[in-house]
Design a protein around this motif. Structure first.
Motif, PDB file in Angstrom:
ATOM      1  N   THR A 253       0.430  -2.117  -1.363  1.00  0.00           N
ATOM      2  CA  THR A 253       0.591  -2.705  -2.628  1.00  0.00           C
ATOM      3  C   THR A 253      -0.674  -3.786  -2.463  1.00  0.00           C
ATOM      4  OG1 THR A 253       1.877  -4.403  -1.976  1.00  0.00           O
ATOM      5  CG2 THR A 253       2.749  -2.334  -3.109  1.00  0.00           C
ATOM      6  N   GLU A 254      -1.233  -4.043  -1.383  1.00  0.00           N
ATOM      7  CA  GLU A 254      -2.309  -5.092  -1.256  1.00  0.00           C
ATOM      8  C   GLU A 254      -3.094  -4.773   0.220  1.00  0.00           C
ATOM      9  OE1 GLU A 254      -0.016  -8.932   0.354  1.00  0.00           O
ATOM     10  OE2 GLU A 254      -0.529  -9.068  -1.665  1.00  0.00           O
TER      11      GLU A 254
ATOM     12  N   GLY B  12       1.831  -8.287 -11.075  1.00  0.00           N
ATOM     13  CA  GLY B  12       3.287  -8.339 -11.476  1.00  0.00           C
ATOM     14  C   GLY B  12       4.237  -8.702 -10.112  1.00  0.00           C
ATOM     15  N   GLU B  13       5.400  -9.174 -10.577  1.00  0.00           N
ATOM     16  CA  GLU B  13       6.278  -9.699  -9.622  1.00  0.00           C
ATOM     17  C   GLU B  13       6.751  -8.394  -8.542  1.00  0.00           C
ATOM     18  OE1 GLU B  13      10.664 -12.143  -9.033  1.00  0.00           O
ATOM     19  OE2 GLU B  13       9.522 -11.913 -11.151  1.00  0.00           O
ATOM     20  N   ASN B  14       6.790  -8.642  -7.369  1.00  0.00           N
ATOM     21  CA  ASN B  14       7.129  -7.494  -6.589  1.00  0.00           C
ATOM     22  C   ASN B  14       6.052  -6.215  -6.876  1.00  0.00           C
ATOM     23  OD1 ASN B  14       9.233  -8.938  -5.250  1.00  0.00           O
ATOM     24  ND2 ASN B  14      10.559  -8.361  -6.916  1.00  0.00           N
ATOM     25  N   ASP B  15       4.827  -6.450  -7.322  1.00  0.00           N
ATOM     26  CA  ASP B  15       3.900  -5.698  -7.511  1.00  0.00           C
ATOM     27  C   ASP B  15       4.258  -4.207  -7.877  1.00  0.00           C
ATOM     28  OD1 ASP B  15       2.059  -7.152  -6.360  1.00  0.00           O
ATOM     29  OD2 ASP B  15       2.758  -6.641  -4.143  1.00  0.00           O
ATOM     30  N   PRO B  16       4.959  -4.197  -9.142  1.00  0.00           N
ATOM     31  CA  PRO B  16       5.326  -2.912  -9.750  1.00  0.00           C
ATOM     32  C   PRO B  16       4.197  -1.887 -10.147  1.00  0.00           C
ATOM     33  CG  PRO B  16       5.867  -4.520 -11.537  1.00  0.00           C
ATOM     34  CD  PRO B  16       5.456  -5.213 -10.107  1.00  0.00           C
ATOM     35  N   PHE B  17       3.060  -2.748 -10.521  1.00  0.00           N
ATOM     36  CA  PHE B  17       1.927  -1.977 -10.756  1.00  0.00           C
ATOM     37  C   PHE B  17       0.752  -2.145  -9.711  1.00  0.00           C
ATOM     38  CE2 PHE B  17       3.892  -3.612 -14.579  1.00  0.00           C
ATOM     39  CZ  PHE B  17       4.102  -2.365 -15.275  1.00  0.00           C
ATOM     40  N   VAL B  18       0.052  -0.865  -9.333  1.00  0.00           N
ATOM     41  CA  VAL B  18      -0.781  -0.935  -8.057  1.00  0.00           C
ATOM     42  C   VAL B  18      -1.893  -0.258  -8.646  1.00  0.00           C
ATOM     43  CG1 VAL B  18      -1.080  -0.518  -5.896  1.00  0.00           C
ATOM     44  CG2 VAL B  18       0.954  -1.292  -6.474  1.00  0.00           C
ATOM     45  N   LEU B  19      -3.163  -0.844  -8.306  1.00  0.00           N
ATOM     46  CA  LEU B  19      -4.474  -0.225  -8.478  1.00  0.00           C
ATOM     47  C   LEU B  19      -5.090   0.151  -7.237  1.00  0.00           C
ATOM     48  CD1 LEU B  19      -6.260   1.042 -10.753  1.00  0.00           C
ATOM     49  CD2 LEU B  19      -7.666  -1.078 -10.665  1.00  0.00           C
ATOM     50  N   ALA B  20      -5.164   1.584  -6.942  1.00  0.00           N
ATOM     51  CA  ALA B  20      -5.509   2.019  -5.591  1.00  0.00           C
ATOM     52  C   ALA B  20      -6.798   2.732  -5.832  1.00  0.00           C
ATOM     53  CB  ALA B  20      -4.616   2.898  -4.869  1.00  0.00           C
ATOM     54  N   GLY B  21      -7.873   2.407  -4.719  1.00  0.00           N
ATOM     55  CA  GLY B  21      -9.332   3.133  -4.679  1.00  0.00           C
ATOM     56  C   GLY B  21      -9.583   3.672  -3.247  1.00  0.00           C
ATOM     57  N   ARG B  22     -10.150   4.805  -3.168  1.00  0.00           N
ATOM     58  CA  ARG B  22     -10.447   5.286  -1.675  1.00  0.00           C
ATOM     59  C   ARG B  22     -12.082   5.781  -1.973  1.00  0.00           C
ATOM     60  NH1 ARG B  22     -10.761  10.328   0.479  1.00  0.00           N
ATOM     61  NH2 ARG B  22     -10.514  11.437  -1.326  1.00  0.00           N
ATOM     62  N   LEU B  23     -12.996   5.473  -1.031  1.00  0.00           N
ATOM     63  CA  LEU B  23     -14.297   5.882  -0.935  1.00  0.00           C
ATOM     64  C   LEU B  23     -14.445   6.409   0.366  1.00  0.00           C
ATOM     65  CD1 LEU B  23     -16.977   6.305  -2.443  1.00  0.00           C
ATOM     66  CD2 LEU B  23     -17.580   3.966  -1.243  1.00  0.00           C
ATOM     67  N   LYS B  24     -15.113   7.851   0.625  1.00  0.00           N
ATOM     68  CA  LYS B  24     -15.480   8.411   2.068  1.00  0.00           C
ATOM     69  C   LYS B  24     -16.868   8.827   1.834  1.00  0.00           C
ATOM     70  CE  LYS B  24     -13.387  11.545   5.136  1.00  0.00           C
ATOM     71  NZ  LYS B  24     -12.353  12.726   5.510  1.00  0.00           N
ATOM     72  N   ALA B  25     -17.453   8.820   3.132  1.00  0.00           N
ATOM     73  CA  ALA B  25     -18.715   9.241   2.925  1.00  0.00           C
ATOM     74  C   ALA B  25     -18.891   9.924   4.537  1.00  0.00           C
ATOM     75  CB  ALA B  25     -19.907   8.256   2.919  1.00  0.00           C
ATOM     76  N   GLY B  26     -19.592  11.008   4.870  1.00  0.00           N
ATOM     77  CA  GLY B  26     -20.005  11.494   5.846  1.00  0.00           C
ATOM     78  C   GLY B  26     -21.683  12.152   5.859  1.00  0.00           C
ATOM     79  N   ALA B  27     -22.058  12.124   7.167  1.00  0.00           N
ATOM     80  CA  ALA B  27     -23.229  12.644   7.394  1.00  0.00           C
ATOM     81  C   ALA B  27     -23.334  13.524   8.863  1.00  0.00           C
ATOM     82  CB  ALA B  27     -24.439  11.852   7.275  1.00  0.00           C
ATOM     83  N   VAL B  28     -24.105  14.534   8.844  1.00  0.00           N
ATOM     84  CA  VAL B  28     -24.307  15.445  10.026  1.00  0.00           C
ATOM     85  C   VAL B  28     -25.792  15.432  10.430  1.00  0.00           C
ATOM     86  CG1 VAL B  28     -23.913  17.675  11.119  1.00  0.00           C
ATOM     87  CG2 VAL B  28     -22.094  16.783   9.822  1.00  0.00           C
ATOM     88  N   VAL B  29     -26.224  15.322  11.635  1.00  0.00           N
ATOM     89  CA  VAL B  29     -27.608  15.601  11.831  1.00  0.00           C
ATOM     90  C   VAL B  29     -27.515  16.596  12.974  1.00  0.00           C
ATOM     91  CG1 VAL B  29     -28.487  13.080  11.350  1.00  0.00           C
ATOM     92  CG2 VAL B  29     -27.442  13.730  13.663  1.00  0.00           C
TER      93      VAL B  29
ATOM     94  N   ARG C  11      -0.820   3.070 -10.050  1.00  0.00           N
ATOM     95  CA  ARG C  11       0.866   3.596  -9.878  1.00  0.00           C
ATOM     96  C   ARG C  11       1.412   2.583 -10.577  1.00  0.00           C
ATOM     97  NH1 ARG C  11      -0.959   3.114  -3.364  1.00  0.00           N
ATOM     98  NH2 ARG C  11      -2.310   5.041  -3.332  1.00  0.00           N
ATOM     99  N   ALA C  12       2.677   2.963 -10.871  1.00  0.00           N
ATOM    100  CA  ALA C  12       3.546   2.089 -11.755  1.00  0.00           C
ATOM    101  C   ALA C  12       4.894   2.558 -11.500  1.00  0.00           C
ATOM    102  CB  ALA C  12       3.352   2.302 -13.365  1.00  0.00           C
ATOM    103  N   LYS C  13       5.887   1.527 -11.168  1.00  0.00           N
ATOM    104  CA  LYS C  13       7.187   1.648 -10.865  1.00  0.00           C
ATOM    105  C   LYS C  13       7.941   1.770 -12.316  1.00  0.00           C
ATOM    106  CE  LYS C  13       8.578   0.440  -6.425  1.00  0.00           C
ATOM    107  NZ  LYS C  13       9.379  -0.355  -5.507  1.00  0.00           N
ATOM    108  N   VAL C  14       8.743   2.696 -12.615  1.00  0.00           N
ATOM    109  CA  VAL C  14       9.475   2.731 -13.956  1.00  0.00           C
ATOM    110  C   VAL C  14      11.027   2.080 -13.835  1.00  0.00           C
ATOM    111  CG1 VAL C  14      10.563   4.387 -15.539  1.00  0.00           C
ATOM    112  CG2 VAL C  14       8.326   4.906 -14.728  1.00  0.00           C
ATOM    113  N   THR C  15      11.215   2.326 -12.591  1.00  0.00           N
ATOM    114  CA  THR C  15      12.675   1.739 -12.224  1.00  0.00           C
ATOM    115  C   THR C  15      12.448   1.409 -10.678  1.00  0.00           C
ATOM    116  OG1 THR C  15      13.744   3.687 -11.366  1.00  0.00           O
ATOM    117  CG2 THR C  15      14.105   3.400 -13.518  1.00  0.00           C
TER     118      THR C  15
END
Length: 604
Positions: free
Chosen positions: A427-428, A462-479, A531-535
């Motif tokens: 969550t963080e 929010g309290e106890n992080d019911p909402f989370v924004l997550a991001g991912r970035l990946k890069a690669g190179a072959v020589v 991501r969001a927790k409904v319950t």
């Protein structure tokens, strides 16, 4: 029916306590956090749905509530409060245990908080001196609420004591203790004076570690793995790290370090390490399913502590791409073994050697290979891990370029920084990795190299992080040489559950314009999830993935492949159970209409 029993035993067995139901009415002069703290402290309120054990049990519970409610008031800074608990209209403190009560009986709790108290004169006698070592620095109690004018919560006083002790212990005084705590509430001024006196004791160094409870483990090796050297200055951080080293061995059900009662005349503090070993073997099984890739089944057999120093041998087998109708010629097969030797020259370094063989049918090529690698893993800190070693592989590939054989030898090196608060449901924090792999094809005489970097970050709201924004970035190179002279497993493909969802695994590559797709030299992927927790147990996820693979130069955005979808999460103690449905947003010939993915843990 029993005969010839002692009559006193019969009478004792005949005693039955009738349940005593009750109904509670609660009032408080203060609302908000104060009332919430009082309600949480009351056993009468917590157990109202279950009848007490007779009148005596109810009266005893009420008398205990006097103490609990006053403690809750002190915790909020109210030292002049009054608590009244009446059972059937009479104060509980004055009732005899054998009082006859109606069924049910009315219970009223009335709390008058009184005035709010603040700290007046506060001091810590024998406070630890400042230190320039950033790893030994501890927050001053005044920064955590223990100062004149602050609300005089009892928990602040206890926290100030803990901080005062921790400050001394971080500087090597292992047996620092609180000598006295003088707290005086002045009801005329509504202030609290608090004086905490600390005895730091003597400066200590680690003494020998005595290990007990081992059955198959070598106790000398176990002591060595703590990393606590005799004569090393005491540091509680070293104790914490020693505990994590022991947990990483994966051979103990329990491992507990206990310090001796006192520091020896030589300034050494001995320790006793009490352990309980796990069984020597472990079996495991798992399954995956994708509407694109089919069903996958896998299992492993793990041997722990082969030679008495926590050596592990794990054998893995996997069969995947089980679709319908069943066609064994389309199955993927894998078998391999991994040997791990912990404590290789250093408690934080593991020697890892593995061999494997597989036949895998990817959407764009088929691989039949066998190989192995050997290297070291260095757990530099809780967040930072390094690895490096050598590898060798013999492989045959069938793809657009035909059937080709390769024999590659190479090196590998990698670094991982994992600052997330959880590996399965973060969550963080953030995560970053980088891997470099120079290689040489012995058959073709071609050198090459591969570089992959990835970063992930998480923001909770929010309290106890019911909402989370997550991001991912990946890069690669072959020589290296031309694409036809590079093994396909060294080139880049995208698509699948850990890449661009909505597309088949490793189906996104370089299109030669004639409908043939190969791997590429360059890779760029990105993912965004909300991501969001409904319950407490159920959550929903919306996501967008994107990526492309290039032959020699990065293409334009028109070649970017996008996938989007929705998911549901069921949260368990092992991590969230994941179910995602994704669709390709710029679908091409051969791409699926949709894909469903299931697993344990968040997608990234």
């Amino acid at each position: 029916m029993k005969f010839f029993e002692d009559q006193s035993e019969i009478d004792a067995e005949a005693v039955i306590v009738d349940p005593q139901p009750y109904i509670v009415t609660f009032t408080s002069s203060e609302g908000g956090n104060v009332e919430a703290a009082l309600r949480n402290a009351s056993a009468l309120l917590a157990d109202e749905a279950e009848p007490a054990s007779g009148a005596a049990g109810l009266i005893a519970k009420a008398r205990g509530d006097y103490r609990r409610l006053l403690a809750a008031l002190y915790g909020e800074g109210y030292y002049g409060g009054a608590v009244s608990i009446r059972i059937g209209g009479k104060e509980a403190a004055s009732l005899a245990p054998d009082t006859n009560l109606p069924d049910p009986v009315d219970v009223t709790i009335a709390v008058t908080a009184g005035p709010l108290f603040r700290f007046g004169d506060v001091s810590i006698v024998n406070q630890a001196p400042p230190t320039a070592d950033p790893y030994d620095q501890v927050d001053l109690p005044v920064l955590r609420g223990f100062g004149a004018g602050e609300i005089a919560r009892s928990a602040v006083i206890l926290r100030a004591e803990q901080l005062a002790l921790r400050a001394w212990r971080q500087q090597g005084y292992a047996k620092a203790r609180i000598v006295s705590r003088d707290v005086v509430a002045d009801h005329a001024t509504n202030t609290v004076a608090a004086t905490i006196t600390v005895d730091p004791g003597r400066l200590a160094a680690f003494g020998p570690v005595r290990v007990t409870g081992t059955a198959r483990m070598n106790p000398d090796f176990v002591a060595q793995q703590t990393g606590l050297a005799v004569g090393q200055e005491y540091d509680p951080d070293d104790i914490e790290r020693a505990q994590k080293r022991l947990d990483r061995l994966e051979v103990f059900r329990a491992a507990r370090l206990e310090a001796a009662e006192s520091i020896g005349s030589d300034g050494l503090l001995p320790y006793e390490l009490i352990v309980e070993e796990l069984p020597g073997r472990r079996f495991g099984a798992g399954a995956t399913f994708s509407t694109v890739d089919g069903l996958g089944l896998e299992g492993y057999h793990l041997w722990r502590n082969l030679f008495g120093q926590a050596e592990r041998l794990r054998l893995d087998a996997r069969v995947a791409s089980i679709a319908w109708p069943i066609d064994t010629a389309q199955f993927d097969y894998f078998i391999g073994g991994t040997f791990t030797k912990p404590g290789f020259y250093h408690p934080d370094v593991d020697l890892v050697a593995s061999i494997s063989a597989e036949r895998t049918i990817y959407p764009k090529y088929t691989e039949t290979s066998a190989g192995g690698r050997i290297g070291l893993s260095w757990f530099f800190s809780d967040e930072l891990t390094f690895e490096g070693g050598a590898s060798f592989e013999v492989a045959r590939f069938d793809d657009t370029f035909g059937t080709r054989d390769f024999q590659t030898a190479g090196l590998y090196a990698g670094v991982v920084y994992d600052g997330r608060d959880s590996s399965v449901d973060p969550t963080e924090g953030w995560y970053a990795s980088a891997n470099v792999e120079p290689f040489f094809d012995l058959l073709g005489g071609n050198p090459g190299g591969r570089l992959v970097v990835e970063g992930r970050t998480y923001f909770g709201f929010g309290e106890n992080d019911p909402f989370v924004l997550a991001g991912r970035l990946k890069a690669g190179a072959v020589v290296g040489p031309a694409l036809v002279d590079i093994p396909p497993d060294k080139l880049f493909f995208a698509g699948g559950g850990g890449s661009v969802r909505g597309y088949a695994f490793k189906s996104i590559g370089v299109d030669d314009g004639m409908g043939n797709v190969t791997g590429g030299r360059y890779l760029l992927e990105a993912s965004l999830e909300a991501r969001a927790k409904v319950t407490e147990d159920i959550g929903v996820v919306g996501f967008l993935d994107g990526g492309y693979v290039a032959a020699d130069t990065f293409p334009g955005l028109e070649d970017l492949r996008l996938g989007a979808g929705l998911g549901i999460r069921y949260y368990t103690g092992l991590g969230p159970l994941r179910l995602d449905v994704a669709v390709p947003l710029n679908r091409k010939a051969g791409d699926p209409d949709y894909a469903i993915y299931a697993g344990i843990g968040q997608a990234f």
